[in-house]
Motif scaffolding. Structure first.
Motif, PDB file in Angstrom:
ATOM      1  N   PRO A 221       1.044  -1.629  -0.161  1.00  0.00           N
ATOM      2  CA  PRO A 221       0.290   0.328  -0.111  1.00  0.00           C
ATOM      3  C   PRO A 221       0.862   1.428  -0.086  1.00  0.00           C
ATOM      4  O   PRO A 221       1.621   1.637   0.560  1.00  0.00           O
ATOM      5  N   LEU A 222       0.227   2.080  -0.902  1.00  0.00           N
ATOM      6  CA  LEU A 222       1.245   3.124  -0.538  1.00  0.00           C
ATOM      7  C   LEU A 222       0.750   3.694   0.415  1.00  0.00           C
ATOM      8  O   LEU A 222      -0.376   4.374   1.405  1.00  0.00           O
ATOM      9  N   PRO A 223       2.200   4.636   1.058  1.00  0.00           N
ATOM     10  CA  PRO A 223       2.019   5.985   2.333  1.00  0.00           C
ATOM     11  C   PRO A 223       1.432   6.693   2.540  1.00  0.00           C
ATOM     12  O   PRO A 223       0.993   7.388   1.515  1.00  0.00           O
ATOM     13  N   LYS A 224       0.686   7.240   2.906  1.00  0.00           N
ATOM     14  CA  LYS A 224       0.013   8.431   3.776  1.00  0.00           C
ATOM     15  C   LYS A 224       0.865  10.043   3.515  1.00  0.00           C
ATOM     16  O   LYS A 224       1.641   9.494   4.772  1.00  0.00           O
ATOM     17  N   ILE A 225       0.990  10.624   3.100  1.00  0.00           N
ATOM     18  CA  ILE A 225       2.245  11.847   3.472  1.00  0.00           C
ATOM     19  C   ILE A 225       1.044  13.025   3.261  1.00  0.00           C
ATOM     20  O   ILE A 225       0.956  13.555   2.177  1.00  0.00           O
ATOM     21  N   GLU A 226       1.486  13.599   4.969  1.00  0.00           N
ATOM     22  CA  GLU A 226       0.202  14.595   5.015  1.00  0.00           C
ATOM     23  C   GLU A 226       0.901  15.200   5.726  1.00  0.00           C
ATOM     24  O   GLU A 226      -0.007  16.486   6.408  1.00  0.00           O
ATOM     25  N   PHE A 227       2.529  15.505   5.701  1.00  0.00           N
ATOM     26  CA  PHE A 227       3.342  17.123   6.614  1.00  0.00           C
ATOM     27  C   PHE A 227       2.551  17.556   5.994  1.00  0.00           C
ATOM     28  O   PHE A 227       2.746  17.807   4.805  1.00  0.00           O
ATOM     29  N   LYS A 228       2.958  19.476   6.909  1.00  0.00           N
ATOM     30  CA  LYS A 228       2.677  20.432   6.184  1.00  0.00           C
ATOM     31  C   LYS A 228       4.364  20.606   5.342  1.00  0.00           C
ATOM     32  O   LYS A 228       5.260  20.454   5.484  1.00  0.00           O
ATOM     33  N   ALA A 229       3.928  21.091   3.934  1.00  0.00           N
ATOM     34  CA  ALA A 229       5.275  21.529   3.047  1.00  0.00           C
ATOM     35  C   ALA A 229       5.544  22.731   4.068  1.00  0.00           C
ATOM     36  O   ALA A 229       5.106  23.659   4.222  1.00  0.00           O
ATOM     37  N   THR A 230       6.881  22.881   3.749  1.00  0.00           N
ATOM     38  CA  THR A 230       7.815  24.179   4.180  1.00  0.00           C
ATOM     39  C   THR A 230       8.982  24.701   2.981  1.00  0.00           C
ATOM     40  O   THR A 230       8.740  25.702   2.419  1.00  0.00           O
ATOM     41  N   ASN A 231      10.220  23.061   2.793  1.00  0.00           N
ATOM     42  CA  ASN A 231      10.880  23.722   1.955  1.00  0.00           C
ATOM     43  C   ASN A 231      11.356  22.586   0.911  1.00  0.00           C
ATOM     44  O   ASN A 231      11.359  21.053   1.948  1.00  0.00           O
ATOM     45  N   LYS A 232      11.369  23.117  -0.246  1.00  0.00           N
ATOM     46  CA  LYS A 232      11.362  21.765  -1.719  1.00  0.00           C
ATOM     47  C   LYS A 232      12.058  20.717  -1.133  1.00  0.00           C
ATOM     48  O   LYS A 232      11.757  19.114  -1.899  1.00  0.00           O
ATOM     49  N   LYS A 233      13.536  21.195  -0.558  1.00  0.00           N
ATOM     50  CA  LYS A 233      14.646  20.274  -0.558  1.00  0.00           C
ATOM     51  C   LYS A 233      14.736  18.982   0.153  1.00  0.00           C
ATOM     52  O   LYS A 233      14.627  17.976   0.418  1.00  0.00           O
ATOM     53  N   LYS A 234      13.881  19.953   1.192  1.00  0.00           N
ATOM     54  CA  LYS A 234      13.782  19.580   2.535  1.00  0.00           C
ATOM     55  C   LYS A 234      12.652  18.113   3.026  1.00  0.00           C
ATOM     56  O   LYS A 234      12.681  16.891   2.757  1.00  0.00           O
ATOM     57  N   ASP A 235      11.423  18.965   2.002  1.00  0.00           N
ATOM     58  CA  ASP A 235       9.775  17.449   2.598  1.00  0.00           C
ATOM     59  C   ASP A 235       9.959  17.067   0.941  1.00  0.00           C
ATOM     60  O   ASP A 235       9.793  15.487   1.744  1.00  0.00           O
ATOM     61  N   PHE A 236      10.733  17.297   0.012  1.00  0.00           N
ATOM     62  CA  PHE A 236      11.818  15.929  -0.623  1.00  0.00           C
ATOM     63  C   PHE A 236      12.466  14.983  -0.239  1.00  0.00           C
ATOM     64  O   PHE A 236      11.946  13.745  -0.295  1.00  0.00           O
ATOM     65  N   GLU A 237      13.274  14.889   0.524  1.00  0.00           N
ATOM     66  CA  GLU A 237      14.505  14.346   1.920  1.00  0.00           C
ATOM     67  C   GLU A 237      13.619  13.773   2.853  1.00  0.00           C
ATOM     68  O   GLU A 237      13.313  12.094   2.932  1.00  0.00           O
ATOM     69  N   LYS A 238      12.588  14.173   3.149  1.00  0.00           N
ATOM     70  CA  LYS A 238      11.849  13.461   3.873  1.00  0.00           C
ATOM     71  C   LYS A 238      10.285  13.143   2.886  1.00  0.00           C
ATOM     72  O   LYS A 238      10.444  11.393   4.221  1.00  0.00           O
ATOM     73  N   ILE A 239      10.324  12.570   2.453  1.00  0.00           N
ATOM     74  CA  ILE A 239       9.453  12.010   1.895  1.00  0.00           C
ATOM     75  C   ILE A 239      10.332  10.115   1.374  1.00  0.00           C
ATOM     76  O   ILE A 239       9.529   9.945   1.249  1.00  0.00           O
ATOM     77  N   LYS A 240      11.367  11.108   0.676  1.00  0.00           N
ATOM     78  CA  LYS A 240      11.829   9.368   0.471  1.00  0.00           C
ATOM     79  C   LYS A 240      12.282   8.891   1.603  1.00  0.00           C
ATOM     80  O   LYS A 240      12.368   7.688   2.329  1.00  0.00           O
ATOM     81  N   HIS A 241      12.215   9.938   2.621  1.00  0.00           N
ATOM     82  CA  HIS A 241      12.453   8.394   4.036  1.00  0.00           C
ATOM     83  C   HIS A 241      11.415   7.901   4.452  1.00  0.00           C
ATOM     84  O   HIS A 241      11.305   6.399   4.783  1.00  0.00           O
ATOM     85  N   ILE A 242      10.010   8.355   3.814  1.00  0.00           N
ATOM     86  CA  ILE A 242       8.871   7.894   4.783  1.00  0.00           C
ATOM     87  C   ILE A 242       8.930   6.336   3.466  1.00  0.00           C
ATOM     88  O   ILE A 242       8.354   5.147   4.199  1.00  0.00           O
ATOM     89  N   PHE A 243       9.308   6.612   1.698  1.00  0.00           N
ATOM     90  CA  PHE A 243       9.662   5.324   1.424  1.00  0.00           C
ATOM     91  C   PHE A 243      10.443   4.069   1.801  1.00  0.00           C
ATOM     92  O   PHE A 243      10.294   3.264   1.239  1.00  0.00           O
ATOM     93  N   LYS A 244      11.855   4.548   2.016  1.00  0.00           N
ATOM     94  CA  LYS A 244      12.621   3.823   2.938  1.00  0.00           C
ATOM     95  C   LYS A 244      12.960   2.465   3.271  1.00  0.00           C
ATOM     96  O   LYS A 244      12.945   1.581   3.066  1.00  0.00           O
ATOM     97  N   LYS A 245      11.557   3.124   4.264  1.00  0.00           N
ATOM     98  CA  LYS A 245      11.271   1.914   5.293  1.00  0.00           C
ATOM     99  C   LYS A 245      10.272   0.364   4.709  1.00  0.00           C
ATOM    100  O   LYS A 245      10.286  -0.475   4.763  1.00  0.00           O
ATOM    101  N   PHE A 246      10.834   0.861   2.872  1.00  0.00           N
ATOM    102  CA  PHE A 246       9.704  -0.243   2.679  1.00  0.00           C
ATOM    103  C   PHE A 246      10.588  -1.134   1.214  1.00  0.00           C
ATOM    104  O   PHE A 246      10.500  -2.203   0.296  1.00  0.00           O
ATOM    105  N   PHE A 247      12.018  -0.345   1.760  1.00  0.00           N
ATOM    106  CA  PHE A 247      13.036  -0.398   0.535  1.00  0.00           C
ATOM    107  C   PHE A 247      13.615  -1.774   1.388  1.00  0.00           C
ATOM    108  O   PHE A 247      13.488  -1.469   2.128  1.00  0.00           O
TER     109      PHE A 247
END
Length: 247
Positions: A221-247
């Motif tokens: 299942p695709l993870p729910k990603i709902e945190f508040k946007a702040t900085n594009k670079k930091k946000d993308f790293e946070k998204i990758k970290h969320i996905f990382k636990k599945f790999f």
């Protein structure tokens, strides 16, 4: 149907035996049942390319695997790998879960008996370039077992059986896990929502797309990603970290 291309019979004999494949009347040495087909290409890039083209032109193939041995100056004899890069610029898309370590391979026209190589062989480039003409990258795989540390020798049947047998369960389980994706539907809306919400760039979008495809193909299942946007670079790293636990 799943196709396996190997340079010589000894490399793939345990797989042929496991699936009880029967020899076909063909210009090539071919063994098959209703689900698996093995073709013996002979040594070298050209032979591998010709055999791959033949099998993909004459049979209804969903997945294609180059399986065999490779030399190495860095790894131990008997280690097994799924290839994530061939030479300097050929990249398989590894989007299916698998039990193997990953590394890159270098492909040459002659046997290498010296040098500094993770893995080296004589077939992977020809196989990969041909296979990509017929099917998507994510359905093409190269699995190699280290047979020697850059020593020129002729492995006998007993050596090959001892080399491959410890990995046979993982190899066949991986082959069996590959399923046709006729009903595969990429969740474009999920991706676009993330791109819009976090103002992702085109390159970030492509990276994220591959991660979403990986999860979808493996029924995760695709993870729910709902945190508040702040900085594009930091946000993308946070998204990758969320996905990382599945790999």
């Amino acid at each position: 149907m799943k196709a396996i291309i190997s340079a010589f019979y000894k490399e793939v004999a345990p797989i042929i035996k496991h699936y009880n494949l029967k020899k076909e009347n063909s210009p090539f040495e071919i063994f098959k049942n209703d689900e698996i087909i093995v073709i013996i290409s002979g040594i070298g890039k050209l032979n591998s390319a010709i055999a791959t083209t033949y099998i993909l032109s004459n049979y209804d193939i969903d997945f294609c695997i180059n399986f065999g041995i490779a030399g190495s100056s860095k790894f131990e004899v008997g280690e097994i790998f799924l290839i994530n890069k061939i030479n300097k610029n050929l990249y398989p898309d590894i989007l299916y879960a698998h039990p193997f370590k990953e590394t890159y391979i270098e492909c040459f026209d002659e046997i290498k008996t010296n040098g500094n190589f993770n893995l080296v062989d004589m077939e992977s480039e020809g196989f990969f370039k041909s296979a990509t003409k017929f099917m998507p990258l994510e359905n093409i795989f190269i699995i190699k077992i280290v047979s020697d540390n850059l020593v020129c020798f002729r492995p006998d049947n007993n050596f090959m059986d001892n080399l491959i047998s410890p990995h046979l369960q993982n190899i066949t389980s991986f082959i069996d896990s590959l399923k046709k994706t006729e009903k595969f539907k990429f969740n474009e809306k999920y991706l676009e929502n993330l791109v819009t919400m976090y103002h992702l760039s085109k390159s970030q979008k492509e990276i994220l797309k591959n991660k979403i495809i990986y999860l979808t193909l493996n029924n995760i299942p695709l993870p729910k990603i709902e945190f508040k946007a702040t900085n594009k670079k930091k946000d993308f790293e946070k998204i990758k970290h969320i996905f990382k636990k599945f790999f």
